[in-house]
Design a protein around this motif. Structure first.
Motif, PDB file in Angstrom:
ATOM      1  N   TYR A  64       0.819  -1.210   0.000  1.00  0.00           N
ATOM      2  CA  TYR A  64       0.000   0.000   0.000  1.00  0.00           C
ATOM      3  C   TYR A  64       0.854   1.263   0.000  1.00  0.00           C
ATOM      4  O   TYR A  64       0.364   2.353  -0.271  1.00  0.00           O
ATOM      5  CB  TYR A  64      -0.971   0.018   1.176  1.00  0.00           C
ATOM      6  CG  TYR A  64      -2.180  -0.846   0.939  1.00  0.00           C
ATOM      7  CD1 TYR A  64      -3.064  -0.560  -0.075  1.00  0.00           C
ATOM      8  CD2 TYR A  64      -2.431  -1.950   1.729  1.00  0.00           C
ATOM      9  CE1 TYR A  64      -4.167  -1.343  -0.307  1.00  0.00           C
ATOM     10  CE2 TYR A  64      -3.535  -2.755   1.504  1.00  0.00           C
ATOM     11  CZ  TYR A  64      -4.400  -2.440   0.490  1.00  0.00           C
ATOM     12  OH  TYR A  64      -5.491  -3.222   0.263  1.00  0.00           O
TER      13      TYR A  64
ATOM     14  N   TYR B  49       3.042   1.945  -2.210  1.00  0.00           N
ATOM     15  CA  TYR B  49       3.064   2.401  -3.592  1.00  0.00           C
ATOM     16  C   TYR B  49       1.819   3.225  -3.921  1.00  0.00           C
ATOM     17  O   TYR B  49       1.887   4.193  -4.670  1.00  0.00           O
ATOM     18  CB  TYR B  49       3.209   1.221  -4.552  1.00  0.00           C
ATOM     19  CG  TYR B  49       4.565   0.587  -4.460  1.00  0.00           C
ATOM     20  CD1 TYR B  49       5.677   1.236  -4.975  1.00  0.00           C
ATOM     21  CD2 TYR B  49       4.749  -0.633  -3.824  1.00  0.00           C
ATOM     22  CE1 TYR B  49       6.940   0.681  -4.881  1.00  0.00           C
ATOM     23  CE2 TYR B  49       6.001  -1.194  -3.726  1.00  0.00           C
ATOM     24  CZ  TYR B  49       7.088  -0.539  -4.249  1.00  0.00           C
ATOM     25  OH  TYR B  49       8.331  -1.083  -4.137  1.00  0.00           O
ATOM     26  N   LEU B  50       0.697   2.849  -3.366  1.00  0.00           N
ATOM     27  CA  LEU B  50      -0.520   3.635  -3.552  1.00  0.00           C
ATOM     28  C   LEU B  50      -0.364   5.000  -2.885  1.00  0.00           C
ATOM     29  O   LEU B  50      -0.767   6.024  -3.455  1.00  0.00           O
ATOM     30  CB  LEU B  50      -1.722   2.881  -2.983  1.00  0.00           C
ATOM     31  CG  LEU B  50      -3.081   3.566  -3.098  1.00  0.00           C
ATOM     32  CD1 LEU B  50      -3.427   3.766  -4.573  1.00  0.00           C
ATOM     33  CD2 LEU B  50      -4.134   2.748  -2.403  1.00  0.00           C
ATOM     34  N   ASP B  51       0.209   5.027  -1.696  1.00  0.00           N
ATOM     35  CA  ASP B  51       0.453   6.304  -1.021  1.00  0.00           C
ATOM     36  C   ASP B  51       1.413   7.171  -1.834  1.00  0.00           C
ATOM     37  O   ASP B  51       1.251   8.391  -1.893  1.00  0.00           O
ATOM     38  CB  ASP B  51       1.043   6.078   0.371  1.00  0.00           C
ATOM     39  CG  ASP B  51       0.013   5.578   1.357  1.00  0.00           C
ATOM     40  OD1 ASP B  51      -1.187   5.718   1.075  1.00  0.00           O
ATOM     41  OD2 ASP B  51       0.412   5.054   2.412  1.00  0.00           O
ATOM     42  N   ALA B  52       2.407   6.559  -2.441  1.00  0.00           N
ATOM     43  CA  ALA B  52       3.353   7.321  -3.255  1.00  0.00           C
ATOM     44  C   ALA B  52       2.667   7.928  -4.470  1.00  0.00           C
ATOM     45  O   ALA B  52       3.027   9.017  -4.913  1.00  0.00           O
ATOM     46  CB  ALA B  52       4.495   6.413  -3.694  1.00  0.00           C
ATOM     47  N   TYR B  53       1.686   7.260  -4.989  1.00  0.00           N
ATOM     48  CA  TYR B  53       0.941   7.783  -6.130  1.00  0.00           C
ATOM     49  C   TYR B  53       0.008   8.914  -5.703  1.00  0.00           C
ATOM     50  O   TYR B  53      -0.129   9.913  -6.405  1.00  0.00           O
ATOM     51  CB  TYR B  53       0.145   6.642  -6.774  1.00  0.00           C
ATOM     52  CG  TYR B  53      -0.700   7.077  -7.946  1.00  0.00           C
ATOM     53  CD1 TYR B  53      -0.107   7.417  -9.163  1.00  0.00           C
ATOM     54  CD2 TYR B  53      -2.077   7.146  -7.842  1.00  0.00           C
ATOM     55  CE1 TYR B  53      -0.871   7.821 -10.240  1.00  0.00           C
ATOM     56  CE2 TYR B  53      -2.855   7.548  -8.909  1.00  0.00           C
ATOM     57  CZ  TYR B  53      -2.253   7.884 -10.098  1.00  0.00           C
ATOM     58  OH  TYR B  53      -3.015   8.276 -11.157  1.00  0.00           O
ATOM     59  N   ILE B  54      -0.621   8.760  -4.527  1.00  0.00           N
ATOM     60  CA  ILE B  54      -1.594   9.749  -4.053  1.00  0.00           C
ATOM     61  C   ILE B  54      -0.901  10.978  -3.462  1.00  0.00           C
ATOM     62  O   ILE B  54      -1.313  12.107  -3.711  1.00  0.00           O
ATOM     63  CB  ILE B  54      -2.544   9.113  -3.022  1.00  0.00           C
ATOM     64  CG1 ILE B  54      -3.408   8.059  -3.707  1.00  0.00           C
ATOM     65  CG2 ILE B  54      -3.419  10.167  -2.373  1.00  0.00           C
ATOM     66  CD1 ILE B  54      -4.246   7.254  -2.743  1.00  0.00           C
TER      67      ILE B  54
ATOM     68  N   PRO C  65       2.697  12.258  -3.463  1.00  0.00           N
ATOM     69  CA  PRO C  65       4.122  12.207  -3.816  1.00  0.00           C
ATOM     70  C   PRO C  65       4.985  13.199  -3.033  1.00  0.00           C
ATOM     71  O   PRO C  65       6.179  12.980  -2.879  1.00  0.00           O
ATOM     72  CB  PRO C  65       4.143  12.521  -5.304  1.00  0.00           C
ATOM     73  CG  PRO C  65       2.865  13.209  -5.586  1.00  0.00           C
ATOM     74  CD  PRO C  65       1.878  12.718  -4.577  1.00  0.00           C
TER      75      PRO C  65
ATOM     76  N   LEU D 139       6.478  11.559   0.283  1.00  0.00           N
ATOM     77  CA  LEU D 139       6.993  10.221   0.012  1.00  0.00           C
ATOM     78  C   LEU D 139       8.020   9.754   1.036  1.00  0.00           C
ATOM     79  O   LEU D 139       7.932   8.631   1.544  1.00  0.00           O
ATOM     80  CB  LEU D 139       7.605  10.194  -1.395  1.00  0.00           C
ATOM     81  CG  LEU D 139       8.034   8.846  -1.923  1.00  0.00           C
ATOM     82  CD1 LEU D 139       6.817   7.950  -2.058  1.00  0.00           C
ATOM     83  CD2 LEU D 139       8.713   9.002  -3.256  1.00  0.00           C
TER      84      LEU D 139
ATOM     85  N   TRP E 153       7.445   6.526   3.696  1.00  0.00           N
ATOM     86  CA  TRP E 153       8.270   5.323   3.623  1.00  0.00           C
ATOM     87  C   TRP E 153       9.069   5.090   4.895  1.00  0.00           C
ATOM     88  O   TRP E 153       9.334   3.947   5.265  1.00  0.00           O
ATOM     89  CB  TRP E 153       9.169   5.345   2.400  1.00  0.00           C
ATOM     90  CG  TRP E 153       8.406   4.884   1.200  1.00  0.00           C
ATOM     91  CD1 TRP E 153       7.918   5.652   0.208  1.00  0.00           C
ATOM     92  CD2 TRP E 153       7.988   3.542   0.929  1.00  0.00           C
ATOM     93  NE1 TRP E 153       7.223   4.876  -0.688  1.00  0.00           N
ATOM     94  CE2 TRP E 153       7.258   3.582  -0.280  1.00  0.00           C
ATOM     95  CE3 TRP E 153       8.156   2.332   1.567  1.00  0.00           C
ATOM     96  CZ2 TRP E 153       6.707   2.442  -0.847  1.00  0.00           C
ATOM     97  CZ3 TRP E 153       7.609   1.185   0.992  1.00  0.00           C
ATOM     98  CH2 TRP E 153       6.897   1.246  -0.187  1.00  0.00           C
TER      99      TRP E 153
END
Length: 74
Positions: free
Chosen positions: A45, A47-52, A54, A57, A61
């Motif tokens: 998830y 990666y989804l946060d990184a998309y939403i 950025p 980031l 992480w």
């Protein structure tokens, strides 16, 4: 052959030892597998946060690394 329902203490020590061995054989593996799957899914998830989000980031992480490490260590 009864047991105390509040403390799970059996009348005979042999029966209690058998219960503990059965518990470790059956449920400990499933608990470890559930923790591993939880850490993997929580990381995915990210990666989804990184998309939403950025712009956050690095913070996201770092938090994920700490939480996933705690899950995997336990």
């Amino acid at each position: 052959m009864s047991k105390d329902i509040f403390r799970l203490k059996f009348d005979s020590p042999d029966m209690e030892q058998e219960f503990v061995e059965h518990y470790h054989r059956k449920s400990l593996l499933q608990a470890r597998f559930a923790l591993l799957i939880g850490a993997v899914l929580y990381g995915i998830y990210g990666y989804l946060d990184a998309y939403i989000m950025p712009d956050m980031l690095n913070t996201i992480w770092i938090i994920r690394a700490v939480i996933c490490s705690i899950l995997l260590i336990s």
